[in-house]
Design a protein around this motif. Structure first.
Motif, PDB file in Angstrom:
ATOM      1  N   UNK A 464      48.532  56.524  24.802  1.00 35.76           N
ATOM      2  CA  UNK A 464      47.465  55.750  25.437  1.00 35.76           C
ATOM      3  C   UNK A 464      47.815  54.279  25.589  1.00 35.76           C
ATOM      4  N   UNK A 465      46.819  53.503  25.981  1.00 35.50           N
ATOM      5  CA  UNK A 465      47.050  52.076  26.252  1.00 35.50           C
ATOM      6  C   UNK A 465      46.033  51.202  25.533  1.00 35.50           C
ATOM      7  N   UNK A 467      44.628  47.166  26.202  1.00 36.29           N
ATOM      8  CA  UNK A 467      44.697  45.954  27.013  1.00 36.29           C
ATOM      9  C   UNK A 467      44.023  44.805  26.276  1.00 36.29           C
ATOM     10  N   UNK A 469      42.790  40.897  26.954  1.00 38.77           N
ATOM     11  CA  UNK A 469      42.613  39.837  27.949  1.00 38.77           C
ATOM     12  C   UNK A 469      42.255  38.544  27.234  1.00 38.77           C
ATOM     13  N   UNK A 470      43.033  37.516  27.524  1.00 39.33           N
ATOM     14  CA  UNK A 470      42.879  36.241  26.836  1.00 39.33           C
ATOM     15  C   UNK A 470      42.735  35.111  27.855  1.00 39.33           C
ATOM     16  N   UNK A 471      41.801  34.215  27.613  1.00 39.34           N
ATOM     17  CA  UNK A 471      41.722  33.011  28.448  1.00 39.34           C
ATOM     18  C   UNK A 471      41.928  31.788  27.562  1.00 39.34           C
ATOM     19  N   UNK A 481      37.363  32.003  24.950  1.00 36.88           N
ATOM     20  CA  UNK A 481      36.390  32.927  24.349  1.00 36.88           C
ATOM     21  C   UNK A 481      37.156  33.989  23.574  1.00 36.88           C
ATOM     22  N   UNK A 486      40.441  46.542  25.479  1.00 34.33           N
ATOM     23  CA  UNK A 486      40.053  47.782  26.136  1.00 34.33           C
ATOM     24  C   UNK A 486      41.122  48.821  25.797  1.00 34.33           C
ATOM     25  N   UNK A 487      40.716  50.038  25.473  1.00 38.22           N
ATOM     26  CA  UNK A 487      41.733  51.072  25.247  1.00 38.22           C
ATOM     27  C   UNK A 487      41.391  52.336  26.015  1.00 38.22           C
ATOM     28  N   UNK A 488      42.409  53.105  26.326  1.00 35.28           N
ATOM     29  CA  UNK A 488      42.233  54.444  26.910  1.00 35.28           C
ATOM     30  C   UNK A 488      43.259  55.371  26.270  1.00 35.28           C
ATOM     31  N   UNK A 540      49.232  45.825  26.642  1.00 42.03           N
ATOM     32  CA  UNK A 540      49.336  44.858  27.738  1.00 42.03           C
ATOM     33  C   UNK A 540      48.473  43.639  27.429  1.00 42.03           C
ATOM     34  N   UNK A 542      46.873  40.250  29.285  1.00 43.42           N
ATOM     35  CA  UNK A 542      46.699  39.411  30.473  1.00 43.42           C
ATOM     36  C   UNK A 542      46.199  38.067  29.978  1.00 43.42           C
ATOM     37  N   UNK A 543      46.856  37.051  30.431  1.00 45.36           N
ATOM     38  CA  UNK A 543      46.668  35.714  29.868  1.00 45.36           C
ATOM     39  C   UNK A 543      46.277  34.749  30.983  1.00 45.36           C
ATOM     40  N   UNK A 544      45.117  34.164  30.896  1.00 39.87           N
ATOM     41  CA  UNK A 544      44.742  33.156  31.897  1.00 39.87           C
ATOM     42  C   UNK A 544      44.729  31.797  31.233  1.00 39.87           C
TER      43      UNK A 544
ATOM     44  N   UNK B 456      41.683  61.366  28.595  1.00 40.00           N
ATOM     45  CA  UNK B 456      42.117  60.054  29.073  1.00 40.00           C
ATOM     46  C   UNK B 456      43.630  59.995  29.204  1.00 40.00           C
ATOM     47  N   UNK B 460      45.777  59.112  32.464  1.00 40.32           N
ATOM     48  CA  UNK B 460      46.820  58.085  32.489  1.00 40.32           C
ATOM     49  C   UNK B 460      48.123  58.681  33.004  1.00 40.32           C
ATOM     50  N   UNK B 469      44.355  41.161  36.890  1.00 44.44           N
ATOM     51  CA  UNK B 469      43.821  40.079  36.068  1.00 44.44           C
ATOM     52  C   UNK B 469      43.357  38.939  36.983  1.00 44.44           C
ATOM     53  N   UNK B 471      41.148  35.215  37.244  1.00 40.18           N
ATOM     54  CA  UNK B 471      40.458  34.092  36.608  1.00 40.18           C
ATOM     55  C   UNK B 471      39.612  33.388  37.654  1.00 40.18           C
ATOM     56  N   UNK B 481      43.506  31.187  40.421  1.00 32.38           N
ATOM     57  CA  UNK B 481      44.861  31.418  40.929  1.00 32.38           C
ATOM     58  C   UNK B 481      44.920  32.830  41.501  1.00 32.38           C
TER      59      UNK B 481
END
Lengths: 545, 545
Positions: A464-465, A467, A469-471, A481, A486-488, A540, A542-544, B456, B460, B469, B471, B481
């Protein structure tokens, strides 16, 4: 030895059954291609619908390709024709039934206009470039199948596609022994032959044995009989129709490919079923149950087939009834055993009676077994032998049989797809390997799926995965924040409740310590997850900023 | 009928082989559990290592569980013991070899201290609560196997675990016919019997037939012989050792479980192999090739086993040599056919000679076939019959056999795991279904993987994933972006080059039109991807505002 006398034999495609789906013969500026079929995906080829042979080699020499010759109308010999003629639009040589089935298939995909045909008959021959191709009848589980005698400047080749030596086939038309004997008299330089059953001792039983077995099943069934088989197993349809007549049942066909194929075969007189035997499905469904036999697809346990849907209770047009007898008139294709077995269990669980080929002889193989393979070699007495149509294990077994019946060991050549073989100066030898492998078809994409993608899918599937997400604040580099996670396919929702807050905490810690590259975060979290669960999901970030 | 006379028979676990991995007998306040084994995952159970039975039902009544009785030392009967005793720590009743193998397995997992044993011998009996359990010898492919006669207030039960009627077994110890006959005289109220081979006509051949086959292979092999089998197939080790002696070869063992099991079995005198026959692996690897036989695991084509690694060229300790003969001394477990076949092809491709049970009788089944199953029923002459150890299709076939040999149809009961059966007033009947299914073990997680997760994973795997992703500016809601896009298992890098910019464009368009919810973006992109590729990857959007 002049280069001019070199015949090149090129089995195309990835690992799998050698030369089954496509084989090319090349001599100077002339190439003929035999068959253009599909392969079914293995269990570990995730998300693949089917596989077509890689004919890149031919694309480069497309102007030299003179003909596509089709030996018979089964999917593993015709299924890739559409893809082939889209790129190399040469005439398709086929017998009337084979042509009809190809046309039907192309029409279902709205591609009939693309094909040019030359109708051939067993017993005839064609001159194609330097090649003289003689078509002769072979018995198989579909009518109107042929194999080929190919006279080339390098020698006489006999190409045996799928065949068996059935003396009492359904259509009464046995393999053309006389033609084989004639080739033998002329001197055969190379025999290529079907290895499917090279691991099977003895003789393959005649299709005839199925008749009495069907009669018994049809007579004993209290309710409906539902016979599942391949839509292209035309001979089986005749046998079911015959049994239906004897038992006073009407036959209805379910599924578009089955309906189409039977229509074509009846029109061309390869099926003798009188009009009053066949009724529309709707009518059959409202008739007395013991007066009905339904024929449909799904004998391989495919979830999307009619039998697959019946076993799951999700078939739209009709459902199982308590007295139904389901006859699975085929043998599981290697790799499908588990899926067939599950389907049988599901059907039994839903109250049906199930008859497969372990319970009664309602199926026989369409391929020659060891004794037939030996007989063929003894009739043809070729100088060289090359086993085809089988995995390596079967080819090697077939090679041993050839040795047993007297072919010189150094004249036997075993290769896999992509290995070019040359017949030159009456000697057989290995030439180069050509690049090429499986071309996976998934959805509408042809060849857009490769082994790397398959590997990624397998990684996704294994654990599985997850995710993250970071800002981050652009200026301070601090988190704007809390990270979102998130996972699947990784943890149950219960487990997630305790695990994910811990993941969040660790992400925050890493970021706050200034190690806020994706790489840092992924490696920290991966090792934490492995420590906690001994599993390795794909992570994974994802970085903003 | 008083409730007090009710025996409850509870096959535990998910769908699969009924009562094979665990079976409970409950009477009043006493419960005995027979076997605690694992199941191997099906091909569609992605990422699962193995499966243990769900014994939730027993946890609720843990104080009533008196004993765990183990019939023999195979994984599908002992593999879940560690999990079981961690939660219900009752004494484990086992014969000396079975006990030894369990102790070895627990020790390898550093869990030996948790187990309490009562060593039993065939011919003995134990009083456990209301139950009197008589152990009697059965021949199987492992020595020291027993089946059970269980005297209960509701009647006499005969529980036949894995068995065959081998008159010439490797250890010379045949099934205890006299005991079966004695039970018959006393009157058996219910027989439960092994259905594994209920679809197989005739008699299972004796283990004896393997001897000459091995002798021939060992004599003909020019180089090393590498025999692969299950580490727990102890009888096979004896046969290989005997053939080694005859052919003047020394035997070496590879793989920790194989080494352990042989050590235990030799120590307990269940294997008679003299010290000078066995040499350490390192020594064997430096000896003359025709003087050596290596025994290892991997007959099922498992990629991580020694044979699996040899076939891939990734085995550390030793590699294949040109004259190696590999003997696969087992039959593919249903579902493993494809993987075994691939392994054989790989071994052949690497130049080894491969002998499987299709080439020579180097394996026989350890389970009774139809004629033995009928003989058992005719010896025991039970009033009631319940087929166990098999999938539904085999159980139903076994039930038919019982009917054929004279058990009354209404006295035969076919159930699957989770269906409680009651024997009361000398009648057999269905009771409630208990919740319960597969407990998947993946990594160190037990039961943290459920069917939802598997679903799931399959999603996948089928089409891969696509991550977007985004922002957004908090105030304006505009993109800060360009969206970042990442895929796995979906498209090749070439295809991605044209597809992903289009995806990016569409995301920007949707967001700029103000439809910037995750849902809007996902649905737009999903339908675009499906339109372009006919595939449906899982699409995830992470949105930072």
């Amino acid at each position: 030895m002049s280069k001019k006398n070199k015949l090149r034999i090129i089995p195309l495609g990835g690992l799998g059954e050698v030369g089954k789906n496509m084989m090319a013969y090349e001599f100077g500026n002339d190439i003929i291609v035999v068959d253009a079929g599909i392969m079914f995906p293995h269990n570990d080829m995730l998300g693949v619908d089917y596989i077509i042979p890689d004919f890149e080699y031919l694309l480069k020499k497309a102007d030299r390709v003179r003909a596509l010759i089709i030996t018979h109308g089964h999917e593993d010999h015709i299924g890739a024709i559409q893809h082939f003629i889209e790129q190399i639009n040469v005439p398709i040589y086929a017998t009337p039934l084979t042509r009809g089935l190809i046309e039907g298939k192309l029409a279902r995909n709205d591609a009939q206009h693309k094909a040019r045909f030359k109708t051939i008959q067993a017993g005839e021959s064609s001159n194609i470039g330097v090649f003289k191709v003689e078509y002769f009848h072979v018995s198989h589980s579909i009518p109107d199948a042929v194999s080929l005698g190919i006279t080339t400047p390098a020698g006489l080749i006999v190409h045996m596609s799928d065949f068996k030596f059935d003396h009492t086939p359904v259509d009464g038309w046995a393999t053309d022994f006389a033609k084989l004997a004639e080739f033998s008299t002329r001197g055969v330089d190379l025999l290529l032959s079907d290895s499917t059953n090279a691991e099977r001792p003895g003789w393959t039983p005649s299709e005839k044995v199925i008749g009495p077995a069907f009669d018994k099943v049809f007579a004993e069934a209290k309710g409906r009989v539902i016979v599942a088989t391949f839509a292209s197993l035309i001979s089986r349809v005749q046998q079911v129709a015959d049994a239906a007549v004897k038992s006073g049942r009407k036959m209805a066909l379910a599924g578009p490919s089955m309906v189409d194929n039977v229509k074509i075969a009846r029109k061309l007189k390869y099926l003798e079923i009188s009009d009053d035997v066949i009724v529309p499905l709707e009518q059959a469904l409202s008739m007395q149950e013991h007066k009905v036999v339904l024929m449909c697809t799904g004998s391989q346990g495919e979830p999307s087939s009619i039998v697959g849907r019946l076993s799951a209770g999700t078939n739209r047009q009709f459902d199982l009834k308590p007295n139904d007898t389901i006859v699975l008139s085929s043998h599981p294709i290697p790799g499908n055993e588990e899926s067939v077995s599950k389907t049988i269990n599901r059907l039994l669980r839903r109250g049906a009676k199930v008859i497969d080929d372990g319970v009664a002889p309602i199926h026989v193989s369409g391929h020659a077994s060891q004794e037939e393979q030996k007989l063929l070699i003894n009739i043809v007495r070729p100088k060289h032998f090359m086993p085809i149509h089988g995995e390596l294990r079967m080819l090697m077994r077939h090679a041993e049989l050839a040795k047993e019946v007297g072919v010189e060991e150094e004249n036997i050549i075993v290769v896999e797809n992509g290995q070019v073989v040359e017949l030159i100066g009456n000697k057989i030898q290995l030439a180069e390997r050509i690049p090429g492998s499986y071309i996976f078809v998934d959805g509408e994409s042809i060849g857009d799926i490769d082994h790397d993608i398959m590997k990624e899918r397998s990684q996704l599937a294994r654990n599985g995965i997850l995710l993250i997400d970071i800002s981050l604040d652009k200026r301070t580099g601090k988190l704007l924040h809390d990270p979102e996670i998130l996972t699947r396919g990784f943890v149950t929702s219960e487990e997630a409740e305790t695990l994910l807050p811990e993941v969040r905490k660790r992400v925050m810690k890493v970021v706050n310590e200034g190690k806020n590259s994706e790489k840092d975060i992924v490696s920290t979290i991966k090792s934490y997850l492995h420590q906690e669960t001994k599993r390795k999901p794909m992570v994974f970030v994802t970085l903003s900023k």
